[in-house]
Design an enzyme around this catalytic site. Sequence first.
Site, PDB file in Angstrom:
ATOM      1  N   HIS A 144      -2.095  -2.328  -9.724  1.00  0.00           N
ATOM      2  CA  HIS A 144      -2.973  -1.740  -8.761  1.00  0.00           C
ATOM      3  C   HIS A 144      -4.245  -2.774  -9.022  1.00  0.00           C
ATOM      4  O   HIS A 144      -4.476  -3.473  -9.637  1.00  0.00           O
ATOM      5  CB  HIS A 144      -3.443  -0.384  -9.360  1.00  0.00           C
ATOM      6  CG  HIS A 144      -4.220   0.659  -8.525  1.00  0.00           C
ATOM      7  ND1 HIS A 144      -5.447   0.498  -8.125  1.00  0.00           N
ATOM      8  CD2 HIS A 144      -3.574   1.340  -7.648  1.00  0.00           C
ATOM      9  CE1 HIS A 144      -5.836   1.282  -7.196  1.00  0.00           C
ATOM     10  NE2 HIS A 144      -4.628   1.852  -6.762  1.00  0.00           N
TER      11      HIS A 144
ATOM     12  N   ASP B 121       2.922   5.888  -6.827  1.00  0.00           N
ATOM     13  CA  ASP B 121       4.000   6.015  -6.245  1.00  0.00           C
ATOM     14  C   ASP B 121       5.160   5.809  -7.020  1.00  0.00           C
ATOM     15  O   ASP B 121       6.459   6.139  -6.574  1.00  0.00           O
ATOM     16  CB  ASP B 121       4.084   4.687  -5.120  1.00  0.00           C
ATOM     17  CG  ASP B 121       3.038   4.707  -3.982  1.00  0.00           C
ATOM     18  OD1 ASP B 121       2.951   5.579  -3.605  1.00  0.00           O
ATOM     19  OD2 ASP B 121       2.002   3.628  -3.993  1.00  0.00           O
TER      20      ASP B 121
ATOM     21  N   MET C 279       8.258  -2.612  -7.078  1.00  0.00           N
ATOM     22  CA  MET C 279       7.381  -1.615  -6.526  1.00  0.00           C
ATOM     23  C   MET C 279       7.030  -0.335  -7.416  1.00  0.00           C
ATOM     24  O   MET C 279       7.931   0.087  -8.138  1.00  0.00           O
ATOM     25  CB  MET C 279       7.863  -1.250  -5.379  1.00  0.00           C
ATOM     26  CG  MET C 279       8.170  -2.308  -4.325  1.00  0.00           C
ATOM     27  SD  MET C 279       6.606  -2.992  -3.994  1.00  0.00           S
ATOM     28  CE  MET C 279       6.672  -4.639  -2.988  1.00  0.00           C
TER      29      MET C 279
ATOM     30  N   HIS D  48       0.857  -1.319  -0.038  1.00  0.00           N
ATOM     31  CA  HIS D  48       0.024  -0.048   0.002  1.00  0.00           C
ATOM     32  C   HIS D  48       0.929   1.173   0.038  1.00  0.00           C
ATOM     33  O   HIS D  48       1.533   1.475  -0.838  1.00  0.00           O
ATOM     34  CB  HIS D  48      -0.933  -0.078   1.213  1.00  0.00           C
ATOM     35  CG  HIS D  48      -2.018   0.964   1.155  1.00  0.00           C
ATOM     36  ND1 HIS D  48      -2.399   1.725   0.260  1.00  0.00           N
ATOM     37  CD2 HIS D  48      -2.904   1.116   2.434  1.00  0.00           C
ATOM     38  CE1 HIS D  48      -3.261   2.356   0.664  1.00  0.00           C
ATOM     39  NE2 HIS D  48      -3.752   2.284   1.831  1.00  0.00           N
TER      40      HIS D  48
ATOM     41  N   ARG E 245      -3.789   9.261 -11.849  1.00  0.00           N
ATOM     42  CA  ARG E 245      -2.941   9.926 -11.098  1.00  0.00           C
ATOM     43  C   ARG E 245      -1.599  10.171 -11.721  1.00  0.00           C
ATOM     44  O   ARG E 245      -0.932  11.312 -11.283  1.00  0.00           O
ATOM     45  CB  ARG E 245      -2.945   9.770  -9.538  1.00  0.00           C
ATOM     46  CG  ARG E 245      -4.329   9.731  -8.920  1.00  0.00           C
ATOM     47  CD  ARG E 245      -4.272   8.968  -7.477  1.00  0.00           C
ATOM     48  NE  ARG E 245      -3.899   7.817  -7.664  1.00  0.00           N
ATOM     49  CZ  ARG E 245      -3.552   6.916  -6.696  1.00  0.00           C
ATOM     50  NH1 ARG E 245      -3.918   7.366  -5.401  1.00  0.00           N
ATOM     51  NH2 ARG E 245      -3.267   5.505  -6.917  1.00  0.00           N
TER      52      ARG E 245
HETATM   53  C1  LIG Z   1      -0.665  -3.388  -5.989  1.00  0.00           C
HETATM   54  C2  LIG Z   1      -1.088  -4.781  -5.993  1.00  0.00           C
HETATM   55  C3  LIG Z   1      -0.800  -5.452  -4.783  1.00  0.00           C
HETATM   56  C4  LIG Z   1      -2.065  -5.071  -6.987  1.00  0.00           C
HETATM   57  O1  LIG Z   1      -2.202  -6.690  -6.388  1.00  0.00           O
HETATM   58  P1  LIG Z   1      -3.446  -7.523  -7.209  1.00  0.00           P
HETATM   59  O2  LIG Z   1      -4.609  -6.562  -7.683  1.00  0.00           O
HETATM   60  O3  LIG Z   1      -3.901  -8.353  -5.959  1.00  0.00           O
HETATM   61  O4  LIG Z   1      -2.719  -8.100  -8.480  1.00  0.00           O
HETATM   62  P2  LIG Z   1      -1.797  -9.352  -8.246  1.00  0.00           P
HETATM   63  O5  LIG Z   1      -0.794  -9.276  -7.279  1.00  0.00           O
HETATM   64  O6  LIG Z   1      -2.881 -10.479  -8.193  1.00  0.00           O
HETATM   65  O7  LIG Z   1      -1.362  -9.444  -9.716  1.00  0.00           O
HETATM   66  C5  LIG Z   1      -1.640 -10.088 -10.757  1.00  0.00           C
HETATM   67  C6  LIG Z   1      -0.593 -10.659 -11.485  1.00  0.00           C
HETATM   68  O8  LIG Z   1       0.505  -9.647 -11.743  1.00  0.00           O
HETATM   69  C7  LIG Z   1       1.898  -9.568 -11.156  1.00  0.00           C
HETATM   70  N1  LIG Z   1       2.043  -8.287 -10.669  1.00  0.00           N
HETATM   71  C8  LIG Z   1       1.263  -7.384 -10.259  1.00  0.00           C
HETATM   72  N2  LIG Z   1       2.180  -6.244  -9.741  1.00  0.00           N
HETATM   73  C9  LIG Z   1       3.165  -6.738 -10.109  1.00  0.00           C
HETATM   74  C10 LIG Z   1       4.450  -6.049  -9.880  1.00  0.00           C
HETATM   75  N3  LIG Z   1       4.508  -4.669  -9.359  1.00  0.00           N
HETATM   76  N4  LIG Z   1       5.653  -6.607 -10.194  1.00  0.00           N
HETATM   77  C11 LIG Z   1       5.741  -7.876 -10.687  1.00  0.00           C
HETATM   78  N5  LIG Z   1       4.511  -8.643 -10.837  1.00  0.00           N
HETATM   79  C12 LIG Z   1       3.549  -8.124 -10.487  1.00  0.00           C
HETATM   80  C13 LIG Z   1       1.455 -10.530  -9.971  1.00  0.00           C
HETATM   81  O9  LIG Z   1       2.625 -11.216  -9.615  1.00  0.00           O
HETATM   82  C14 LIG Z   1       0.458 -11.587 -10.499  1.00  0.00           C
HETATM   83  O10 LIG Z   1       1.096 -12.663 -11.477  1.00  0.00           O
HETATM   84  P3  LIG Z   1       0.552 -14.020 -11.346  1.00  0.00           P
HETATM   85  O11 LIG Z   1      -0.641 -13.928 -11.770  1.00  0.00           O
HETATM   86  O12 LIG Z   1       1.610 -14.618 -12.155  1.00  0.00           O
HETATM   87  O13 LIG Z   1       0.635 -14.624 -10.093  1.00  0.00           O
HETATM   88  C15 LIG Z   1       0.444  -5.417  -6.781  1.00  0.00           C
HETATM   89  O14 LIG Z   1       0.184  -4.962  -8.373  1.00  0.00           O
HETATM   90  C16 LIG Z   1       1.615  -4.941  -6.198  1.00  0.00           C
HETATM   91  O15 LIG Z   1       2.045  -5.767  -5.423  1.00  0.00           O
HETATM   92  N6  LIG Z   1       2.328  -3.827  -6.595  1.00  0.00           N
HETATM   93  C17 LIG Z   1       3.574  -3.426  -6.096  1.00  0.00           C
HETATM   94  C18 LIG Z   1       3.336  -2.663  -4.930  1.00  0.00           C
HETATM   95  C19 LIG Z   1       2.841  -1.478  -5.128  1.00  0.00           C
HETATM   96  O16 LIG Z   1       3.178  -0.621  -6.050  1.00  0.00           O
HETATM   97  N7  LIG Z   1       1.618  -0.817  -4.285  1.00  0.00           N
HETATM   98  C20 LIG Z   1       1.151   0.263  -4.488  1.00  0.00           C
HETATM   99  C21 LIG Z   1      -0.177   0.447  -4.930  1.00  0.00           C
HETATM  100  S1  LIG Z   1      -1.178   2.006  -5.234  1.00  0.00           S
END
Ligand SMILES: CC(C)(COP(=O)(O)OP(=O)(O)OC[C@H]1O[C@@H](n2cnc3c(N)ncnc32)[C@H](O)[C@@H]1OP(=O)(O)O)[C@@H](O)C(=O)NCCC(=O)NCCS
Length: 396
Positions: A267, A318, A263, A228, A276
């Site tokens: 989303h 971010d 990171m 988050h 944004r």
């Molecule tokens: C934000 C986040 C938690 C969303 O998660 P979500 O909707 O649950 O999406 P998922 O984690 O199910 O992602 C779907 C797929 O994309 C991949 N993926 C998503 N974001 C990724 C990232 N930043 N880097 C690498 N792979 C990513 C996942 O590993 C998953 O792959 P899989 O299907 O092979 O397991 C996720 O994109 C993430 O961890 N991002 C990095 C952290 C971040 O920037 N957070 C700020 C959010 S505003």
Amino acid sequence: MSESEIRKGLAGVVADVTAISKVNPETNSLLYRGYPVQELAATQPFEAVAYLLWHGELPTAAQLAEFRTTERRHRALTPEVKAAVDALPLDSHPMDEVRTAVSVIGAFETAGTGSVLDAVGTPEQNLQRSLQLFAVLPAVVSYGQRRRRGQELIESRDDLDYAANFLWLTFGEEPHQAVVDAFNRSMILYAEHSFNASTFTARVITSTLSDLYSAVVGAIGALKGPLHGGANEAVMHIFDEIGSADRVEEWLDAALAEKRKIMGFGHRVYKRGDSRVPTMKAALDTLVEHYDRPDVAELYEKLETEFVERKGIYPNLDYPSGPAYNLIGYDTLTFTPLFIAARIVGWTAHILEQQASNALIRPLSAYNGVDERHIEQYEPDTAAIEVQERPEEAAG
Ligand SMILES: CC(C)(COP(=O)(O)OP(=O)(O)OC[C@H]1O[C@@H](n2cnc3c(N)ncnc32)[C@H](O)[C@@H]1OP(=O)(O)O)[C@@H](O)C(=O)NCCC(=O)NCCS
């Protein structure tokens, strides 16, 4: 409810209604009280957006002036809050510092209320508490960075608006207008985002009729996580690790081979880009120009292009805000506390909304543990069972 119906992480579940903001992933738009966030970021000071989120309308000139006067009155850290922050180790995470400060502020503000039934306060009191937290958080966040650098607390400047004063409190210099504008935009973009994890946490705590400070402390805990709010800090670690644009491909190959999450990308709601990002990227571009750091833009663009090409996952807010805060001079550890200072507005708007139309938030779970079993040597206390079954007689 069968396990196949369970939405892990509540993904796609509509938990309640809200009139505060609307996220539309289809049109890639985010509205605060009906206004597109990019229009607000381009035209408004953060104070006006805070007013909008709390009251539902942008302030008139007179309302904004009055709001600013009140905000300036509540900017100072009390000695008790400063002492609480000073009591923490210098290497404690600044998120823990802000969480502690809000907790101490809450204990003082609700002192004397006696029962938990009274701590919740009236809508007017809670609006006032929201404004006070909004006003004091820049001092808390700035002082955190200063004390880690061995610097003294700085007093607020009443001639400066919120964003300029925030930068003054951190760096002790009158900031350049380009920097103030970029910082102001980031605050507006971070202010609100419907039922994200920290806001939902605040609403869950509020739904038990707990007080506003407890809800904000819980929200800070949720925001700390790298999935988050902690992501803006994590983005900067990635930038530091990569170093320069020419190392992006090699670094990304290795990171993806290790199945690392990159990171600042991805989303839960937006799957085709975060609404944004273009506004914050434009703010980053002005900072790149102001500080003459084209290398930052090169690394940013190279990593974005390569990652989108390989994974089809787009940057979130971010991603541009991390390097923007770095250019302004914020320590990486201070990035997520900056997010708190902005999101306090959204959190408290949701707390007020939840209080105005409350229902205890208490979902169900499907049990998947072992079947019922018993302790072998346990013998039921039949006398106690009898008493339970005949409470009037027992009491009599
Ligand atoms: C934000 C986040 C938690 C969303 O998660 P979500 O909707 O649950 O999406 P998922 O984690 O199910 O992602 C779907 C797929 O994309 C991949 N993926 C998503 N974001 C990724 C990232 N930043 N880097 C690498 N792979 C990513 C996942 O590993 C998953 O792959 P899989 O299907 O092979 O397991 C996720 O994109 C993430 O961890 N991002 C990095 C952290 C971040 O920037 N957070 C700020 C959010 S505003």
